[in-house]
Enzyme design. Structure first.
Site, PDB file in Angstrom:
ATOM      1  N   ASP A  57     134.117  28.178  25.087  1.00  0.00           N
ATOM      2  CA  ASP A  57     133.270  27.634  24.046  1.00  0.00           C
ATOM      3  C   ASP A  57     133.065  26.106  24.316  1.00  0.00           C
ATOM      4  O   ASP A  57     133.044  25.794  25.469  1.00  0.00           O
ATOM      5  CB  ASP A  57     133.886  27.841  22.573  1.00  0.00           C
ATOM      6  CG  ASP A  57     133.013  28.044  21.606  1.00  0.00           C
ATOM      7  OD1 ASP A  57     132.472  27.118  21.193  1.00  0.00           O
ATOM      8  OD2 ASP A  57     133.029  29.079  21.179  1.00  0.00           O
ATOM      9  N   HIS A  91     132.435  23.906  16.974  1.00  0.00           N
ATOM     10  CA  HIS A  91     132.293  25.405  17.273  1.00  0.00           C
ATOM     11  C   HIS A  91     133.473  25.763  17.877  1.00  0.00           C
ATOM     12  O   HIS A  91     134.125  26.702  17.073  1.00  0.00           O
ATOM     13  CB  HIS A  91     130.835  25.773  18.068  1.00  0.00           C
ATOM     14  CG  HIS A  91     130.902  27.245  18.120  1.00  0.00           C
ATOM     15  ND1 HIS A  91     131.405  28.019  18.761  1.00  0.00           N
ATOM     16  CD2 HIS A  91     130.005  27.927  17.024  1.00  0.00           C
ATOM     17  CE1 HIS A  91     130.982  29.421  18.486  1.00  0.00           C
ATOM     18  NE2 HIS A  91     130.074  29.152  17.419  1.00  0.00           N
ATOM     19  N   ASN A 183     123.115  37.316  15.775  1.00  0.00           N
ATOM     20  CA  ASN A 183     122.597  36.901  14.225  1.00  0.00           C
ATOM     21  C   ASN A 183     121.357  37.066  14.196  1.00  0.00           C
ATOM     22  O   ASN A 183     120.692  36.609  15.105  1.00  0.00           O
ATOM     23  CB  ASN A 183     123.313  35.765  14.051  1.00  0.00           C
ATOM     24  CG  ASN A 183     124.715  35.405  13.702  1.00  0.00           C
ATOM     25  OD1 ASN A 183     125.510  36.281  13.963  1.00  0.00           O
ATOM     26  ND2 ASN A 183     125.166  34.016  13.519  1.00  0.00           N
ATOM     27  N   SER A 246     130.060  34.521  14.954  1.00  0.00           N
ATOM     28  CA  SER A 246     130.968  33.761  15.822  1.00  0.00           C
ATOM     29  C   SER A 246     132.341  33.926  15.002  1.00  0.00           C
ATOM     30  O   SER A 246     133.345  34.037  15.536  1.00  0.00           O
ATOM     31  CB  SER A 246     130.434  32.400  15.902  1.00  0.00           C
ATOM     32  OG  SER A 246     129.502  32.217  16.701  1.00  0.00           O
TER      33      SER A 246
END
Length: 377
Positions: A57, A91, A183, A246
């Site tokens: 990430d 994130h 998404n 996520s």
């Protein structure tokens, strides 16, 4: 916040402003997904001991709620400090917290699904930038070399031959690979690598257990988990609120960590089978494109009598161990009531605590087409 002074303050004791609540004071109560998934009951059975989860990430920061579980990782791309333990985006830190945050004393701070699991941080996506599929491939190759148990991929992006090979190698190495479905409106269908055969494709539900409007749907969806207004750790010791697959992906990775901890000799395929076979069926009976096999049920996944793959029905029997209560084994609360059958990114809203206040950061965490963040105060 308005503070009130005493009507007759003494000269020796001037009125004091009431202390502002910190993010750590508030976040545990805001983590509604813990109650929804009956995490307290699940933690009486397993907490993720002995399990390592790789998080490729934006890196993972040294948050107080996560510090004890954060291993030394790696920076795949330039810009970090070399070991994956820096995050300028929030994130990656948020995803790691959902998986394995241990919180602080007195039930303060964020709590992860598997608070005794270890996180292997991998920095492979630049802050507010696009991810390279070959960088993700290199991340997975590194995770395989470190013999991790689970790889949690909270992103969607383009495909490459190297990435295909890396995921195949991870699956062949008995690693559970979990990935975000994607998404809406950015993703019209399940994205890659969630769409790859063998990868657990995760969609999302809201606080009522209904399909989250932001979650994409498709025949590849395996399971769903909470994905709306999900609180977790952020950078600089703060906290964030996210909405998207996520978050549900990291939650499912934590669920897999609990199973691997309770059943350390269970192959990865059977770990996934426990997740799907014990999921709470939603929507039309059986697997469907919005919910997959259903909402994950932590307690049932840890305790139910699940026939091995290839033997009989995919339906799991309730656990024989009477320790969990009937309410616990019924699975997550659903909009269909207790009669639900037990069987079986990426836009992100970030709420960061700053000096007692909260700043909303709405951003799209993707490996491609990542717009700049919009900040409102």
């Amino acid at each position: 916040m308005t503070t009130m002074a005493s009507t007759q303050p003494s000269a020796a004791s001037p009125p004091q402003a009431a202390p502002k609540p910190s993010g750590a004071d508030r976040v545990r109560n805001d983590q509604w997904h813990l109650r929804y998934l009956k995490v307290t009951a699940a933690h009486q059975i397993a907490k993720g001991e002995g399990v390592t989860v790789a998080v490729p990430d934006t890196g993972v920061g040294l948050h107080p709620d996560l510090r004890e579980n954060l291993l030394v990782g790696i920076d795949i791309i330039p810009g970090g400090i070399g070991d994956g333990r820096q995050d300028r985006d929030s994130h990656g830190t948020g995803m790691a917290g959902l998986i394995a945050a241990h919180g602080q004393s007195n039930n303060l701070g964020a709590l992860g699904i598997a608070p005794k699991a270890k996180i292997l941080p991998i920095f492979d996506t630049p802050p507010q930038g696009n991810g390279d599929p070959d960088a993700l491939a290199q991340s997975i190759e590194y995770a395989v070399s470190r013999s991790v148990d689970i790889i949690s991929i909270s992103s969607v992006g383009s495909r490459s031959a190297r990435l295909d090979q890396a995921i195949g190698a991870a699956l062949a190495s008995d690693i559970v690979v979990v990935a975000a479905a994607g998404n809406r409106p950015e993703d019209a269908s399940v994205g890659y690598p969630a769409s790859k055969d063998g990868v657990v494709a995760v969609g999302g539900v809201d606080q009522l257990g209904r399909h989250a409007a932001i979650s994409t749907a498709g025949p590849e969806i395996d399971v769903v988990a909470p994905a709306v207004d999900i609180y977790s750790t952020s950078i600089d010791g703060k906290y964030r609120k996210g909405t998207g697959t996520s978050d549900s992906t990291a939650i499912v990775a934590g669920a897999a960590a609990l199973i691997r901890s309770k059943y350390p000799d269970l192959p990865a395929s059977e770990v996934v089978h426990r997740l799907t076979a014990t999921a709470v069926d939603k929507g039309p009976p059986g697997r469907d494109d919005q919910y997959g096999y259903g909402v994950i049920d932590l307690v049932a996944a840890l305790t139910a009598d699940v026939p091995p793959l290839g033997f009989g029905s995919a339906t799991a029997s309730p656990p024989a161990d009477p320790a969990p209560t009937a309410t616990d084994v019924a699975g997550p609360s659903t909009d269909e009531g207790d009669a639900a059958t037990i069987r079986g990114l990426v836009t992100l809203g970030v709420l960061v605590a700053a000096g007692g206040g909260w700043a909303l950061v709405a951003r799209n965490r993707r490996r491609s087409d990542d717009p700049p963040p919009r900040i409102s105060r």
